[in-house]
Design a protein around this motif. Sequence first.
Motif, PDB file in Angstrom:
ATOM      1  N   ARG A 389       0.832  -1.214   0.000  1.00 35.40           N
ATOM      2  CA  ARG A 389       0.000   0.000   0.000  1.00 35.40           C
ATOM      3  C   ARG A 389       0.863   1.260   0.000  1.00 35.40           C
ATOM      4  O   ARG A 389       0.547   2.239  -0.682  1.00 35.40           O
ATOM      5  CB  ARG A 389      -0.936  -0.012   1.210  1.00 35.40           C
ATOM      6  N   GLU A 390       1.954   1.237   0.753  1.00 37.97           N
ATOM      7  CA  GLU A 390       2.829   2.408   0.789  1.00 37.97           C
ATOM      8  C   GLU A 390       3.514   2.618  -0.559  1.00 37.97           C
ATOM      9  O   GLU A 390       3.680   3.760  -1.010  1.00 37.97           O
ATOM     10  CB  GLU A 390       3.864   2.238   1.905  1.00 37.97           C
ATOM     11  N   GLN A 391       3.907   1.525  -1.217  1.00 35.43           N
ATOM     12  CA  GLN A 391       4.543   1.646  -2.523  1.00 35.43           C
ATOM     13  C   GLN A 391       3.569   2.215  -3.544  1.00 35.43           C
ATOM     14  O   GLN A 391       3.922   3.075  -4.363  1.00 35.43           O
ATOM     15  CB  GLN A 391       5.057   0.280  -2.978  1.00 35.43           C
ATOM     16  N   ARG A 392       2.312   1.743  -3.497  1.00 32.11           N
ATOM     17  CA  ARG A 392       1.318   2.275  -4.431  1.00 32.11           C
ATOM     18  C   ARG A 392       1.031   3.747  -4.155  1.00 32.11           C
ATOM     19  O   ARG A 392       0.784   4.527  -5.081  1.00 32.11           O
ATOM     20  CB  ARG A 392       0.025   1.459  -4.344  1.00 32.11           C
ATOM     21  N   ALA A 393       1.073   4.150  -2.882  1.00 30.22           N
ATOM     22  CA  ALA A 393       0.875   5.565  -2.546  1.00 30.22           C
ATOM     23  C   ALA A 393       2.010   6.414  -3.112  1.00 30.22           C
ATOM     24  O   ALA A 393       1.778   7.518  -3.626  1.00 30.22           O
ATOM     25  CB  ALA A 393       0.776   5.742  -1.028  1.00 30.22           C
ATOM     26  N   ASP A 394       3.233   5.909  -3.021  1.00 26.21           N
ATOM     27  CA  ASP A 394       4.369   6.641  -3.607  1.00 26.21           C
ATOM     28  C   ASP A 394       4.209   6.771  -5.124  1.00 26.21           C
ATOM     29  O   ASP A 394       4.489   7.836  -5.698  1.00 26.21           O
ATOM     30  CB  ASP A 394       5.680   5.918  -3.279  1.00 26.21           C
ATOM     31  N   ASP A 395       3.769   5.700  -5.759  1.00 25.02           N
ATOM     32  CA  ASP A 395       3.555   5.750  -7.210  1.00 25.02           C
ATOM     33  C   ASP A 395       2.460   6.756  -7.559  1.00 25.02           C
ATOM     34  O   ASP A 395       2.576   7.504  -8.543  1.00 25.02           O
ATOM     35  CB  ASP A 395       3.187   4.364  -7.742  1.00 25.02           C
ATOM     36  N   ARG A 396       1.387   6.768  -6.755  1.00 25.97           N
ATOM     37  CA  ARG A 396       0.312   7.732  -7.019  1.00 25.97           C
ATOM     38  C   ARG A 396       0.802   9.157  -6.854  1.00 25.97           C
ATOM     39  O   ARG A 396       0.451  10.043  -7.649  1.00 25.97           O
ATOM     40  CB  ARG A 396      -0.869   7.488  -6.071  1.00 25.97           C
ATOM     41  N   ALA A 397       1.607   9.406  -5.818  1.00 19.13           N
ATOM     42  CA  ALA A 397       2.116  10.755  -5.593  1.00 19.13           C
ATOM     43  C   ALA A 397       2.930  11.233  -6.784  1.00 19.13           C
ATOM     44  O   ALA A 397       2.783  12.380  -7.240  1.00 19.13           O
ATOM     45  CB  ALA A 397       2.962  10.791  -4.315  1.00 19.13           C
ATOM     46  N   GLU A 398       3.780  10.359  -7.308  1.00 17.69           N
ATOM     47  CA  GLU A 398       4.594  10.733  -8.462  1.00 17.69           C
ATOM     48  C   GLU A 398       3.732  10.966  -9.697  1.00 17.69           C
ATOM     49  O   GLU A 398       3.931  11.933 -10.441  1.00 17.69           O
ATOM     50  CB  GLU A 398       5.617   9.627  -8.729  1.00 17.69           C
ATOM     51  N   ARG A 399       2.747  10.094  -9.895  1.00 17.57           N
ATOM     52  CA  ARG A 399       1.890  10.203 -11.078  1.00 17.57           C
ATOM     53  C   ARG A 399       1.004  11.461 -11.008  1.00 17.57           C
ATOM     54  O   ARG A 399       0.879  12.208 -11.991  1.00 17.57           O
ATOM     55  CB  ARG A 399       1.019   8.949 -11.181  1.00 17.57           C
ATOM     56  N   ALA A 472      -1.342  11.625  -1.260  1.00 17.93           N
ATOM     57  CA  ALA A 472      -0.633  10.356  -1.473  1.00 17.93           C
ATOM     58  C   ALA A 472       0.765  10.402  -0.878  1.00 17.93           C
ATOM     59  O   ALA A 472       1.243   9.412  -0.305  1.00 17.93           O
ATOM     60  CB  ALA A 472      -0.560  10.042  -2.970  1.00 17.93           C
ATOM     61  N   ALA A 473       1.428  11.568  -0.984  1.00 18.09           N
ATOM     62  CA  ALA A 473       2.787  11.688  -0.454  1.00 18.09           C
ATOM     63  C   ALA A 473       2.805  11.572   1.064  1.00 18.09           C
ATOM     64  O   ALA A 473       3.806  11.122   1.643  1.00 18.09           O
ATOM     65  CB  ALA A 473       3.400  13.020  -0.886  1.00 18.09           C
ATOM     66  N   HIS A 474       1.718  11.969   1.709  1.00 24.64           N
ATOM     67  CA  HIS A 474       1.659  11.921   3.178  1.00 24.64           C
ATOM     68  C   HIS A 474       0.923  10.680   3.678  1.00 24.64           C
ATOM     69  O   HIS A 474       0.553  10.621   4.857  1.00 24.64           O
ATOM     70  CB  HIS A 474       0.976  13.180   3.724  1.00 24.64           C
ATOM     71  N   TYR A 475       0.699   9.707   2.773  1.00 26.43           N
ATOM     72  CA  TYR A 475      -0.057   8.516   3.180  1.00 26.43           C
ATOM     73  C   TYR A 475       0.625   7.801   4.335  1.00 26.43           C
ATOM     74  O   TYR A 475       0.004   7.499   5.360  1.00 26.43           O
ATOM     75  CB  TYR A 475      -0.205   7.570   1.985  1.00 26.43           C
ATOM     76  N   GLU A 476       1.924   7.520   4.169  1.00 25.20           N
ATOM     77  CA  GLU A 476       2.632   6.761   5.196  1.00 25.20           C
ATOM     78  C   GLU A 476       2.679   7.524   6.512  1.00 25.20           C
ATOM     79  O   GLU A 476       2.469   6.947   7.590  1.00 25.20           O
ATOM     80  CB  GLU A 476       4.048   6.438   4.726  1.00 25.20           C
ATOM     81  N   GLN A 477       2.936   8.845   6.433  1.00 25.32           N
ATOM     82  CA  GLN A 477       2.982   9.654   7.653  1.00 25.32           C
ATOM     83  C   GLN A 477       1.631   9.639   8.357  1.00 25.32           C
ATOM     84  O   GLN A 477       1.551   9.527   9.583  1.00 25.32           O
ATOM     85  CB  GLN A 477       3.372  11.084   7.285  1.00 25.32           C
TER      86      GLN A 477
END
Length: 628
Positions: A389-399, A472-477
């Motif tokens: 889930r965190e990896q997909r959030a990073d991908d979404r933030a970039e996209r 998305a960039a702050h998902y993990e935080q």
Amino acid sequence: MTQYIATKHVSAELRRRLKAEFPGAKFSVRTGTGTGSAWISVSWTDGPDTEAVNRIAAPLHGAHWDGQNETYVQTNNEVTVTVDGEQVTGTPLVDGINTHRDFSDDVLAEAKALWSAAFNGADPDAADGIRDTAHVCGKCLPDTWAPNQVRFIAQEIVAPKRWKAAQTAAKASTKTAATPRRKTSTKADPAAGIEVTYTPEAGVTVTGTTFGDGAAPVLRTHGFDWSRKAAHWYVKGTQGEQSGAGLLAAHTAVQALRTAGITVTADLPELPADTILPTTKAPAPAEAAEDDDDVPEDFSGIVLRHTRAGGTLAEGTARGDGSAEILKGRRFRWSRNLGCWYLPHSRDRAADRFTLNALAEALREAGHAVHVTVREDVARSFGEAEDGREQRADDRAERFSARADRAAGASKAALAEARRIGSAIPFGQPILVGHHSEKRHRAALDRIDSNMRKGIDEDNRAEHWAGRADAAAHYEQHRKDPARTLRRLKELEATLRGLEKLLAGESAFGSWWDITKPENVAELTRRHAETTDEITHWREVIAKAEADGFKLWSRADFTKGDYACSRGQWYEVLRVNGASITVPGGPDIQSVIDRNTRAYSWDDRIPYDGVTGRMSAEEMAARLAHKD
């Protein structure tokens, strides 16, 4: 009674017509929101000219804006669309369709080269002032700024030439051979195996793969991406690179492919002798379990497969077999990566038996052979799921960030174009009706209006995508916030206690399970293990936060008369409880609330996970005295 067609259905019809009229061109058809909900925006890169697209869009206008009278004029157009599988004819609720054509970097580069040749090698990016007219490929350039002349060349010469060539190639391809359903890798020959190569021009590439040969999951795991244009797998950033992470990933992927039993031929630069390749991961449980499921070897129908690791999938469908409409009606979506249909949000959960059985019955009624297989024991750990889930959030933030940047650039360009056109019209200059300038003046005003609308729409779009990118960039935080994690742990611990009651034959969660049935015991045991795994994961998150300096407040930290901080306010502690502290009630406008300054007569409770600071009575008195 007049039948009206909603804008979203008109957008779908416009998208269908554009795709049918201009095969090979990719259009973005978007419906407006808010006050612009009756407008449709169409954008594309290169491809057909604006006039051709406007001809397709014109019959779908329900009204158009009359700038002279400042009102909308109805067109009396009627359109036939498909709504929930039925043909509906009516008046479109569309006040206007904005069209915008962009040009790719390749087209603009060729246009700049033609411009430079026409002006004795001048640089169009460095040219200042208005340029005289010139002839390029039989076209007469307008006497305007160099960037506008370059865009004229791209619009009138380069893009039409490329679009015509693309159409000719498409027709020739249609005549020579039918289009394959799925594009396979270049030189795909299952008997020859897979070839992993490196060249300075293309970098690391993989050819020879075929759909369903098992190579795709391995390559994705090792950082490879699929190129639809070149029809092969590749590693980004390896062009011209003789060493580095890309080549290490390539060697590791070769090792993993061979471990998976796939024939591989490698032509890669040698790594240093002391390089140690990462250990190849074992195949995922979900894939390994497919060999052990109960699907007959000779079964050729549709398989509805569920595992907790992979979710609910529908495999074995074919284009045009009638299954797509049935699957869409049961909330299934098509995945290009998986090459099959999937049920969203079905991973890491028990099978939705009701949906599976209803879907199987509907497919059988349509004449399909269906086999249902459920493997609840094939699952991944909560930590693995959270990492995904965190990896997909990073991908979404970039996209999303890239989309926001593109929209912001388009908005800036459109507004600049509107200002440029307006600057050529003297302030307050009316339209001279009957004068030879009337048509040009009206056209200029229409272009100003179109660019202003586009600028505003693109700015709103940029703001929308920027907000999603930030989220998305702050998902993990957000996900690992200690206070939120503590509250989540309390809920999970309560769930665990309830599951233990159910396993003991007691009632919990307002229900009761018959534990004399083995399937109920197995399901409760699985849920108990999953909940325990999740609790362990979040406790590790809290332990890491404490190691990084987070203070986990508890009953031992407070005594009656202390002050506790929560959400920016300080409260006097009236009583210390096991899970919370009792404080005086008071409005949020007060910075310090105690028994003397309280505005309300009742008391409030603050749980320890909501406390962010502590101060003794003496420290608070000194602070208040200092302020005075």
